[in-house]
Write an enzyme that holds these catalytic residues in place. Structure first.
Site, mmCIF file in Angstrom:
data_model
loop_
_atom_site.group_PDB
_atom_site.id
_atom_site.type_symbol
_atom_site.label_atom_id
_atom_site.label_comp_id
_atom_site.label_asym_id
_atom_site.label_seq_id
_atom_site.Cartn_x
_atom_site.Cartn_y
_atom_site.Cartn_z
ATOM 1 C CE1 TYR A 57 -3.374 -2.661 0.062
ATOM 2 C CE2 TYR A 57 -3.677 -2.434 2.494
ATOM 3 C CZ TYR A 57 -3.898 -3.142 1.392
ATOM 4 O OH TYR A 57 -4.880 -4.015 1.493
ATOM 5 C CG HIS A 133 -2.486 -8.516 -0.600
ATOM 6 N ND1 HIS A 133 -2.047 -7.327 -0.423
ATOM 7 C CD2 HIS A 133 -3.665 -8.071 -0.585
ATOM 8 C CE1 HIS A 133 -2.455 -6.270 -0.641
ATOM 9 N NE2 HIS A 133 -3.851 -6.842 -0.721
ATOM 10 C CB SER A 211 -14.374 -2.568 -0.755
ATOM 11 O OG SER A 211 -13.427 -2.219 -1.099
ATOM 12 N N PRO A 212 -16.387 -2.636 2.329
ATOM 13 C CG PRO A 212 -16.377 -1.936 4.681
ATOM 14 C CD PRO A 212 -15.297 -1.999 3.741
ATOM 15 C CG LEU A 213 -18.961 1.805 4.154
ATOM 16 C CD1 LEU A 213 -18.543 3.377 4.712
ATOM 17 C CD2 LEU A 213 -20.435 1.454 4.753
ATOM 18 N N GLY A 216 -17.169 3.478 -0.821
ATOM 19 C CA GLY A 216 -17.565 4.776 -0.139
ATOM 20 C C GLY A 216 -18.896 5.022 -0.774
ATOM 21 C CB SER A 219 -20.526 7.024 2.899
ATOM 22 O OG SER A 219 -20.102 7.716 1.488
#
Length: 333
Positions: A57, A133, A211-213, A216, A219
């Protein structure tokens, strides 16, 4: 914040973890390190104990930017937190493609070099949770698990897991060295890994949605006119952020808004609470660069949805029109 056990591993973490990738990678140019260090300290103060990073990252100039950031910022709190990092992946930065294609490498010698580098950058003598990963089709899961067992015996890692794994890989690896957590993409827009839940429950493995949203979107902070910096912000090419996708996702966004109003919450909190209330061993790791979002996401752990409410949401999602959603970048052998 409430704590949860990842499966039956004995590893307890905050019910909401913090995905730190976006501070250094894929969501625009890396954020200011001083500001992110302050944000990480505030996260600990309000109850976050689970921090997720990876050796990759960063940027082409500094691919390890995120691990270095966490190593410096979280050193004062090391005995109070759980750090997860990852091995076995690098980006094909010479491909000319954005997002960069992924190149897997989980050979034992590579893993050994990776763990030593991560320990140094994270300024610690052990990694709490060490993920493969991405699955490397060139290296049998049993061989990777064998290296993990050795690293656990040596005290260099305490637990291990796999990201984006299938049932076959999980079972084969788990039979050699018990897996603590599987970290896969999961949200209201990407539910295909729900098929793994019975397997994870059977084996006592935790599930960590990244990436639970939906990067984004859930949101409800974006519109058809939102724009992202091409080249550094992967959302610029994600299908759910295309202008026409907001019309396709009108019913979905309407659902989370309605539920948010009913529960005196926000759409993001509803999206996270929905998965928290499915299983006690699910721990999502939304990312952010803002303290207000850090607080908002943490608040999802206080929202209770009944089993019937979760079923009703699932039923609605099953038949709802949605746009395509980003499913990850291509993997090169």
């Amino acid at each position: 914040m409430k704590n949860r056990e990842l499966g039956k591993s004995g590893l307890y973490v905050s019910a909401i973890g913090l995905g730190c990738m976006g501070m250094s990678h894929a969501y625009g140019a890396p954020a200011d390190k001083r500001e992110m260090s302050e944000l990480l300290a505030k996260a600990v103060e309000i109850g976050y104990t689970f921090f997720d990073t990876a050796e990759t990252y960063g940027t082409t100039e500094n691919p390890h930017d995120n691990e270095e950031l966490l190593g410096n910022a979280l050193k004062p709190y090391r005995n109070r937190i759980v750090i997860a990092t990852k091995f076995g992946l690098r980006f094909d930065t010479e491909s000319g493609k954005i997002p960069y294609p992924l190149i897997t490498d989980s050979r034992p010698d590579t893993i050994r070099r990776s763990v030593e580098g991560s320990l140094k950058r994270l300024q610690t003598d052990h990694i709490d949770l060490y993920y493969q990963h991405r699955v490397d089709v060139g290296v049998p899961p049993e061989e990777v698990a064998g290296v993990m067992a050795d690293l656990i015996k040596e005290g260099k890692i305490l637990h291990w897991g796999i990201s984006e794994a299938t049932e076959e890989v999980i079972r084969r690896a788990h039979s050699v060295c018990p897996i603590t957590a599987v970290e896969n993409r999961y949200s209201m827009m990407a539910r295909h890994y729900e098929s793994l839940f019975p397997v994870l429950e059977e084996l006592g493995i935790g599930f960590v949605p990244f990436s639970p949203l939906a990067n984004g979107l859930l949101s409800d902070q974006y519109t058809a006119s939102s724009r992202f910096e091409a080249g550094t912000d992967y959302r610029a090419s994600m299908p759910q952020f295309r202008p026409e996708s907001f019309a396709e996702n009108r019913e979905l966004l309407g659902l989370v808004r309605r539920l948010a109003e009913e529960k005196n919450a926000t759409p993001a909190q509803i999206s996270l609470a929905w998965m928290l209330c499915k299983k006690a061993w699910i721990v999502p790791i939304p990312g952010t660069r803002k303290f207000s979002r850090l607080q908002e996401n943490a608040g999802a752990s206080d929202i209770d949805l009944t089993a019937d409410e979760v079923r009703q949401i699932d039923k609605a999602l099953d038949t709802m029109r949605m746009s395509a959603v980003f499913g990850g970048t291509a993997i090169k052998s």
